[in-house]
Write a protein that holds these residues in place. Structure first.
Motif, PDB file in Angstrom:
ATOM      1  N   ALA A 133       0.859  -1.178   0.000  1.00 12.96           N
ATOM      2  CA  ALA A 133       0.000   0.000   0.000  1.00 12.96           C
ATOM      3  C   ALA A 133       0.894   1.226   0.000  1.00 12.96           C
ATOM      4  CB  ALA A 133      -0.901   0.002   1.226  1.00 12.96           C
ATOM      5  N   VAL A 134       0.530   2.209  -0.802  1.00  9.42           N
ATOM      6  CA  VAL A 134       1.284   3.456  -0.897  1.00  9.42           C
ATOM      7  C   VAL A 134       0.309   4.589  -0.609  1.00  9.42           C
ATOM      8  CG1 VAL A 134       2.757   4.897  -2.339  1.00  9.42           C
ATOM      9  CG2 VAL A 134       2.780   2.405  -2.642  1.00  9.42           C
ATOM     10  N   VAL A 135       0.450   5.196   0.561  1.00 13.59           N
ATOM     11  CA  VAL A 135      -0.531   6.172   1.041  1.00 13.59           C
ATOM     12  C   VAL A 135       0.173   7.495   1.321  1.00 13.59           C
ATOM     13  CG1 VAL A 135      -2.246   6.693   2.821  1.00 13.59           C
ATOM     14  CG2 VAL A 135      -1.892   4.324   2.089  1.00 13.59           C
ATOM     15  N   SER A 136      -0.245   8.547   0.617  1.00 15.76           N
ATOM     16  CA  SER A 136       0.336   9.859   0.885  1.00 15.76           C
ATOM     17  C   SER A 136      -0.680  10.752   1.581  1.00 15.76           C
ATOM     18  CB  SER A 136       0.813  10.528  -0.411  1.00 15.76           C
ATOM     19  OG  SER A 136      -0.246  11.153  -1.096  1.00 15.76           O
ATOM     20  N   THR A 137      -0.162  11.677   2.374  1.00 13.02           N
ATOM     21  CA  THR A 137      -0.999  12.630   3.097  1.00 13.02           C
ATOM     22  C   THR A 137      -0.111  13.805   3.522  1.00 13.02           C
ATOM     23  OG1 THR A 137      -2.622  12.836   4.898  1.00 13.02           O
ATOM     24  CG2 THR A 137      -0.620  11.611   5.382  1.00 13.02           C
ATOM     25  N   PRO A 138      -0.686  14.978   3.723  1.00 13.82           N
ATOM     26  CA  PRO A 138       0.142  16.087   4.213  1.00 13.82           C
ATOM     27  C   PRO A 138       0.883  15.705   5.488  1.00 13.82           C
ATOM     28  CG  PRO A 138      -1.949  16.938   3.464  1.00 13.82           C
ATOM     29  CD  PRO A 138      -2.048  15.432   3.403  1.00 13.82           C
ATOM     30  N   PHE A 139       2.144  16.107   5.561  1.00 14.52           N
ATOM     31  CA  PHE A 139       2.988  15.769   6.695  1.00 14.52           C
ATOM     32  C   PHE A 139       2.742  16.716   7.857  1.00 14.52           C
ATOM     33  CE2 PHE A 139       7.126  16.854   8.771  1.00 14.52           C
ATOM     34  CZ  PHE A 139       7.223  15.712   9.550  1.00 14.52           C
ATOM     35  N   HIS A 140       2.649  16.135   9.056  1.00 15.42           N
ATOM     36  CA  HIS A 140       2.529  16.930  10.276  1.00 15.42           C
ATOM     37  C   HIS A 140       3.539  16.409  11.294  1.00 15.42           C
ATOM     38  CE1 HIS A 140      -1.020  19.204   9.094  1.00 15.42           C
ATOM     39  NE2 HIS A 140      -1.394  18.105   8.470  1.00 15.42           N
ATOM     40  N   GLY A 141       4.476  17.241  11.613  1.00 14.58           N
ATOM     41  CA  GLY A 141       5.480  16.913  12.612  1.00 14.58           C
ATOM     42  C   GLY A 141       5.732  18.126  13.476  1.00 14.58           C
ATOM     43  N   TYR A 142       6.454  17.945  14.579  1.00 17.19           N
ATOM     44  CA  TYR A 142       6.644  19.018  15.562  1.00 17.19           C
ATOM     45  C   TYR A 142       7.247  20.267  14.935  1.00 17.19           C
ATOM     46  CZ  TYR A 142       8.551  21.651  19.476  1.00 17.19           C
ATOM     47  OH  TYR A 142       8.867  22.664  20.337  1.00 17.19           O
ATOM     48  N   TRP A 143       8.362  20.111  14.205  1.00 21.15           N
ATOM     49  CA  TRP A 143       9.065  21.288  13.693  1.00 21.15           C
ATOM     50  C   TRP A 143       8.264  21.992  12.616  1.00 21.15           C
ATOM     51  CZ3 TRP A 143      12.489  23.282  16.605  1.00 21.15           C
ATOM     52  CH2 TRP A 143      13.259  22.473  17.442  1.00 21.15           C
ATOM     53  N   LYS A 144       7.552  21.224  11.784  1.00 18.81           N
ATOM     54  CA  LYS A 144       6.729  21.862  10.760  1.00 18.81           C
ATOM     55  C   LYS A 144       5.577  22.625  11.403  1.00 18.81           C
ATOM     56  CE  LYS A 144       3.926  21.119   6.658  1.00 18.81           C
ATOM     57  NZ  LYS A 144       3.390  20.168   5.671  1.00 18.81           N
ATOM     58  N   TRP A 170      -2.285  13.838  10.034  1.00 19.15           N
ATOM     59  CA  TRP A 170      -1.495  12.655  10.335  1.00 19.15           C
ATOM     60  C   TRP A 170      -0.027  12.975  10.558  1.00 19.15           C
ATOM     61  CZ3 TRP A 170      -4.161   8.284  11.160  1.00 19.15           C
ATOM     62  CH2 TRP A 170      -5.459   8.197  10.641  1.00 19.15           C
ATOM     63  N   SER A 171       0.559  12.273  11.526  1.00 21.09           N
ATOM     64  CA  SER A 171       1.998  12.247  11.717  1.00 21.09           C
ATOM     65  C   SER A 171       2.487  10.869  11.269  1.00 21.09           C
ATOM     66  CB  SER A 171       2.337  12.449  13.194  1.00 21.09           C
ATOM     67  OG  SER A 171       1.906  11.324  13.952  1.00 21.09           O
ATOM     68  N   PRO A 172       3.794  10.690  11.087  1.00 18.91           N
ATOM     69  CA  PRO A 172       4.297   9.350  10.764  1.00 18.91           C
ATOM     70  C   PRO A 172       3.874   8.309  11.802  1.00 18.91           C
ATOM     71  CG  PRO A 172       5.999  10.969  10.385  1.00 18.91           C
ATOM     72  CD  PRO A 172       4.879  11.699  11.065  1.00 18.91           C
ATOM     73  N   GLU A 173       3.861   8.709  13.077  1.00 22.01           N
ATOM     74  CA  GLU A 173       3.501   7.759  14.141  1.00 22.01           C
ATOM     75  C   GLU A 173       2.042   7.320  14.031  1.00 22.01           C
ATOM     76  OE1 GLU A 173       7.087   9.865  15.062  1.00 22.01           O
ATOM     77  OE2 GLU A 173       5.077  10.649  14.596  1.00 22.01           O
ATOM     78  N   THR A 174       1.133   8.282  13.820  1.00 23.45           N
ATOM     79  CA  THR A 174      -0.282   7.916  13.795  1.00 23.45           C
ATOM     80  C   THR A 174      -0.646   7.152  12.520  1.00 23.45           C
ATOM     81  OG1 THR A 174      -0.837  10.127  12.933  1.00 23.45           O
ATOM     82  CG2 THR A 174      -1.028   9.770  15.318  1.00 23.45           C
ATOM     83  N   VAL A 187       6.300  -0.679   7.739  1.00 20.02           N
ATOM     84  CA  VAL A 187       5.879   0.620   7.208  1.00 20.02           C
ATOM     85  C   VAL A 187       7.081   1.567   7.144  1.00 20.02           C
ATOM     86  CG1 VAL A 187       4.303   2.567   7.459  1.00 20.02           C
ATOM     87  CG2 VAL A 187       3.581   0.282   8.205  1.00 20.02           C
ATOM     88  N   ASP A 188       7.386   2.038   5.942  1.00 20.57           N
ATOM     89  CA  ASP A 188       8.455   3.012   5.732  1.00 20.57           C
ATOM     90  C   ASP A 188       7.856   4.316   5.218  1.00 20.57           C
ATOM     91  OD1 ASP A 188      10.633   1.359   6.463  1.00 20.57           O
ATOM     92  OD2 ASP A 188      10.536   0.381   4.498  1.00 20.57           O
ATOM     93  N   PHE A 189       8.611   5.403   5.365  1.00 17.65           N
ATOM     94  CA  PHE A 189       8.123   6.709   4.931  1.00 17.65           C
ATOM     95  C   PHE A 189       9.128   7.401   4.033  1.00 17.65           C
ATOM     96  CE2 PHE A 189       5.435   5.972   8.572  1.00 17.65           C
ATOM     97  CZ  PHE A 189       4.233   6.573   8.224  1.00 17.65           C
ATOM     98  N   GLU A 190       8.595   8.118   3.056  1.00 15.09           N
ATOM     99  CA  GLU A 190       9.369   9.058   2.270  1.00 15.09           C
ATOM    100  C   GLU A 190       8.727  10.428   2.440  1.00 15.09           C
ATOM    101  OE1 GLU A 190      10.223   8.073  -1.726  1.00 15.09           O
ATOM    102  OE2 GLU A 190      10.863   6.017  -1.279  1.00 15.09           O
ATOM    103  N   TYR A 191       9.539  11.463   2.373  1.00 20.15           N
ATOM    104  CA  TYR A 191       9.066  12.825   2.596  1.00 20.15           C
ATOM    105  C   TYR A 191       9.329  13.649   1.341  1.00 20.15           C
ATOM    106  CZ  TYR A 191       8.992  11.063   7.316  1.00 20.15           C
ATOM    107  OH  TYR A 191       8.728  10.288   8.429  1.00 20.15           O
ATOM    108  N   VAL A 192       8.310  14.341   0.862  1.00 18.29           N
ATOM    109  CA  VAL A 192       8.413  15.024  -0.424  1.00 18.29           C
ATOM    110  C   VAL A 192       7.942  16.468  -0.307  1.00 18.29           C
ATOM    111  CG1 VAL A 192       8.188  12.924  -1.799  1.00 18.29           C
ATOM    112  CG2 VAL A 192       6.133  14.143  -1.099  1.00 18.29           C
ATOM    113  N   GLY A 193       8.531  17.321  -1.144  1.00 14.93           N
ATOM    114  CA  GLY A 193       8.207  18.739  -1.091  1.00 14.93           C
ATOM    115  C   GLY A 193       8.934  19.372   0.088  1.00 14.93           C
ATOM    116  N   SER A 201       4.358  16.729   2.090  1.00 11.62           N
ATOM    117  CA  SER A 201       3.618  15.470   2.233  1.00 11.62           C
ATOM    118  C   SER A 201       4.560  14.349   2.629  1.00 11.62           C
ATOM    119  CB  SER A 201       2.901  15.089   0.932  1.00 11.62           C
ATOM    120  OG  SER A 201       1.816  15.941   0.676  1.00 11.62           O
ATOM    121  N   MET A 202       3.988  13.314   3.191  1.00 11.64           N
ATOM    122  CA  MET A 202       4.739  12.097   3.477  1.00 11.64           C
ATOM    123  C   MET A 202       4.047  10.936   2.763  1.00 11.64           C
ATOM    124  SD  MET A 202       3.653  11.519   7.453  1.00 11.64           S
ATOM    125  CE  MET A 202       1.931  11.339   7.942  1.00 11.64           C
TER     126      MET A 202
END
Length: 210
Positions: A133-144, A170-174, A187-193, A201-202
């Motif tokens: 499964a390849v699922v993208s969504t806007p990235f949400h993390g502390y520093w952003k 969503w965060s990577p953890e959730t 589950v692995d993540f890539e970060y884009v933009g 997005s992640m």
């Protein structure tokens, strides 16, 4: 279920702006995961007007897609008449209707759904054992989020006044927790933009066990 996905009205059938930085990474993920594009079946859950599906089909992937928006699918059929893109919801039993696939992609959709567990279960059922499964969504993390707050751009980012906007952040953890609890693993993540800490997005890449 009585809950429906966002039925967005689309301006055109071109790929979304976010696809300019998401799709190249998604293509790389698929190319690195499967030896032959023309032997790889891909399901696009939340295909919109078919922009991403058309790009993958042009590269040789066998693509099927659904979206709950009648307007989106109408534009997709006009722009891409040869692609099997139909009206459908992530809350339906899509695997009974379409079967299973080597990969399921869902790009910038999960942030719109009211019941992400049901949505993730639908993705899981559509993926063949050993598939991804390849699922993208806007990235949400502390520093952003801190940068958004300091710059006063929280309202612009979260868009609370926009109809059919984002309702889950969503965060990577959730997102990883959602996919693992559904049954996926590794589950692995890539970060884009932008740089990873401030990524637009992640992209989560999750394996379905054999």
């Amino acid at each position: 279920m009585s809950i429906e996905l966002d039925a967005t009205t689309y301006v055109h059938a071109k790929p979304a702006t976010a696809h300019s930085y998401i799709l190249p990474a998604v293509v790389d993920v698929l190319d690195n995961s499967f030896q032959e594009a023309n032997e790889t079946a891909v399901f696009d859950l939340g295909c919109g007007t078919g922009g991403a599906a058309a790009v993958l089909a042009a590269k040789g992937y066998d693509v099927v897609g659904v979206d709950p928006s009648q307007d989106g699918i109408a534009k997709a059929r006009t722009a891409h008449p040869d692609l099997p893109l139909e009206i459908g919801s992530g809350y339906e039993d899509l695997s009974s209707r379409y079967g299973t696939f080597d990969a399921v992609i869902s790009l910038e959709v999960v942030e719109h759904v009211y019941d992400p567990k049901a949505f993730s279960a639908t993705i899981y059922d559509l993926v063949r054992p050993g598939g991804i499964a390849v699922v993208s969504t806007p990235f949400h993390g502390y520093w952003k989020n801190l940068a958004l707050a300091v710059s006063g751009k929280m309202d612009d980012h979260f868009m609370p006044l926009k109809d059919h906007g984002h309702i889950k952040f969503w965060s990577p953890e959730t997102l990883s927790t959602l996919l693992v609890e559904t049954g996926f693993e590794d589950v692995d993540f890539e970060y884009v933009g932008r740089i990873p800490l401030l990524a637009k997005s992640m992209i989560a890449i999750a394996q379905k066990p054999h």
